[in-house]
Design an enzyme around this catalytic site. Structure first.
Site, mmCIF file in Angstrom:
data_model
loop_
_atom_site.group_PDB
_atom_site.id
_atom_site.type_symbol
_atom_site.label_atom_id
_atom_site.label_comp_id
_atom_site.label_asym_id
_atom_site.label_seq_id
_atom_site.Cartn_x
_atom_site.Cartn_y
_atom_site.Cartn_z
ATOM 1 N N LYS A 266 0.790 -1.122 -0.001
ATOM 2 C CA LYS A 266 -0.014 -0.063 -0.093
ATOM 3 C C LYS A 266 0.989 1.193 -0.025
ATOM 4 C CE LYS A 266 -4.708 -0.315 1.365
ATOM 5 N NZ LYS A 266 -5.042 -1.960 1.663
ATOM 6 N N LYS B 289 -4.287 -9.925 -7.621
ATOM 7 C CA LYS B 289 -5.183 -10.889 -6.919
ATOM 8 C C LYS B 289 -6.840 -10.070 -7.101
ATOM 9 C CE LYS B 289 -5.486 -9.463 -2.349
ATOM 10 N NZ LYS B 289 -5.817 -9.501 -0.857
ATOM 11 N N LYS C 57 -11.632 -6.814 -3.582
ATOM 12 C CA LYS C 57 -12.611 -5.800 -3.640
ATOM 13 C C LYS C 57 -12.131 -4.294 -3.952
ATOM 14 C CE LYS C 57 -12.971 -7.446 1.077
ATOM 15 N NZ LYS C 57 -13.745 -8.399 1.958
HETATM 16 P P1 AMP Z 1 -10.290 -10.002 3.133
HETATM 17 O O1 AMP Z 1 -11.410 -9.911 2.077
HETATM 18 O O2 AMP Z 1 -8.925 -9.218 2.737
HETATM 19 O O3 AMP Z 1 -10.930 -9.541 4.531
HETATM 20 O O4 AMP Z 1 -10.068 -11.398 3.099
HETATM 21 C C1 AMP Z 1 -10.846 -12.345 3.597
HETATM 22 C C2 AMP Z 1 -10.397 -13.740 3.356
HETATM 23 O O5 AMP Z 1 -10.416 -14.184 1.949
HETATM 24 C C3 AMP Z 1 -8.826 -14.049 3.917
HETATM 25 O O6 AMP Z 1 -8.610 -15.217 4.275
HETATM 26 C C4 AMP Z 1 -8.089 -13.877 2.614
HETATM 27 O O7 AMP Z 1 -6.875 -14.576 2.320
HETATM 28 C C5 AMP Z 1 -9.010 -14.439 1.486
HETATM 29 N N1 AMP Z 1 -8.953 -13.739 0.112
HETATM 30 C C6 AMP Z 1 -9.189 -12.408 -0.188
HETATM 31 N N2 AMP Z 1 -8.977 -12.268 -1.264
HETATM 32 C C7 AMP Z 1 -8.619 -13.407 -2.205
HETATM 33 C C8 AMP Z 1 -8.155 -13.923 -3.195
HETATM 34 N N3 AMP Z 1 -8.092 -13.066 -4.253
HETATM 35 N N4 AMP Z 1 -8.046 -15.268 -3.704
HETATM 36 C C9 AMP Z 1 -8.165 -16.117 -2.391
HETATM 37 N N5 AMP Z 1 -8.521 -15.738 -1.273
HETATM 38 C C10 AMP Z 1 -8.493 -14.550 -1.016
#
Ligand code: AMP
Ligand code: TRP
Length: 328
Positions: free
Chosen positions: A111, A193, A196
């Site tokens: 970031k 990746k 959101k």
């Molecule tokens: P977050 O949306 O950052 O709170 O992520 C929530 C969970 O989703 C965490 O365990 C992340 O590692 C997983 N995650 C988020 N984005 C991805 C992605 N593109 N591929 C696989 N896992 C993801």
């Protein structure tokens, strides 16, 4: 019974990466493990949030946990702020973490490298709160996508340090990262990746996307000119990403998918991927529509917070006593 714990930030709408990398595994494991799944609403304010939008995302996030199959009878589901001991232990963890350790966290470094302005102190110390989220329940495993592995490793390091200093306080947890689907990539740029905070909407399939929209995103996913359905993330990142999505959603192995599409074009392949995505989304959305208008969300969060608080408050007290912060 071994225990698992994980959380998701309600920053924006949940997407297919969250489902494949994390949420799906919470659901799959809830029969075999004691599952604790929370909504990380403290973590989400480490970046600016619009209050109205956050409200909606919070509610949707709980509804989607349930719609994806988390069962409040089997799993403990709650909102992080309903258990204030997380923030209290978070502060203690922060005081036991070195600046050098935080400086090595790639999520923060990325970031910063992007030149984002006005990054908050909360974003910098975020892994210490995450360590508290985990350690306060003594889980054996923490199911997360690849991007969170480093944070779980930091959590282990700080826990080991505190155990050495104060006597055994915490169980040392293992990250559980799925073999396939730990890092789902953006459909429009498979070098990034799926996220959101992607900015553009095209690369990210949200769990609540209308089905025709989701299908369109898959059909226009970036591939390559090689023309062969083959798993090779280096040279065919787009195709390999679609294969991982399909494999995760259908249970077919990557080899079986390669065989199934031998001699066929990307059009056929993408249609099959879109079918698997739409069928998953349809099931989730049908349940979501029932849940969002019921009182299940409120009931689940209330019961979850009670169960979680009972464990967390005892652990917090033990830690404070071990450190000598309380008058005995
Ligand atoms: P977050 O949306 O950052 O709170 O992520 C929530 C969970 O989703 C965490 O365990 C992340 O590692 C997983 N995650 C988020 N984005 C991805 C992605 N593109 N591929 C696989 N896992 C993801
Ligand atoms: N940091 C995680 C993410 O961005 C969310 C999270 C917060 C979490 N606390 C946690 C995940 C504890 C696992 C365990 O995805």
């Amino acid at each position: 019974m071994k225990r698992m714990l994980s959380g998701i930030k309600p920053t924006g709408q949940l997407h297919l990466g969250n489902y494949i990398g994390a949420l799906r595994h919470f659901v799959e494991n809830q029969d075999e493990y004691e599952m604790i799944a929370f909504i990380a609403n403290l973590h989400c304010i480490t970046v600016p949030q619009d209050p109205e939008e956050l409200q909606k995302n919070l509610k949707d996030c709980v509804a989607l946990y349930l719609a994806c199959g988390l069962d409040p009878e089997k799993s403990t589901i709650f909102l992080q702020t309903d258990v204030p001991a997380h923030a209290q232990l978070g502060y203690i963890m922060c005081c036991h973490t070195y600046l050098g350790e935080l400086n090595r966290m790639t999520q923060f470094k990325d970031k910063q490298a992007k030149g984002e302005k006005n990054l908050s102190g909360g974003l910098y110390t975020y892994p210490t709160l995450m360590a508290a989220d985990i350690l306060i329940y003594d889980p054996d495993y923490v199911p997360v996508g690849e991007d969170q592995k480093q944070h779980v490793e930091l959590c282990r390091d700080v826990a080991i340090r505190m155990n050495n200093r104060y006597g055994k306080l915490f169980r040392i947890p293992e990250p559980a990262v799925p073999k396939v689907g730990a890092r789902i990539m953006s459909l429009s740029d498979p070098s990034k990746k799926m996220s959101k905070s992607d900015g553009t909407d095209k690369g990210c399939i949200y769990l609540l996307d209308p089905l025709p929209k989701a299908r369109k995103k898959v059909m226009s996913a970036v591939t390559d000119s090689i023309g062969k359905v083959h798993f090779d993330p280096e040279n065919q990142p787009g195709v390999s990403n679609l294969m991982q999505i399909m494999s995760s959603l259908t249970g077919k192995s990557l080899e079986d998918i390669e065989k199934e599409f031998e001699g066929k074009g990307y059009g056929d392949f993408k249609r099959a991927v879109a079918d698997s995505v739409c069928s998953t989304l349809e099931t989730i959305q049908t349940r979501y529509n029932e849940i969002i208008s019921s009182d299940l969300i409120e009931k689940t969060l209330k019961e979850g917070a009670e169960k979680a608080s009972a464990y967390a408050s005892v652990k917090l007290k033990q830690v404070q006593q071990a450190i000598g912060m309380e008058i005995r």
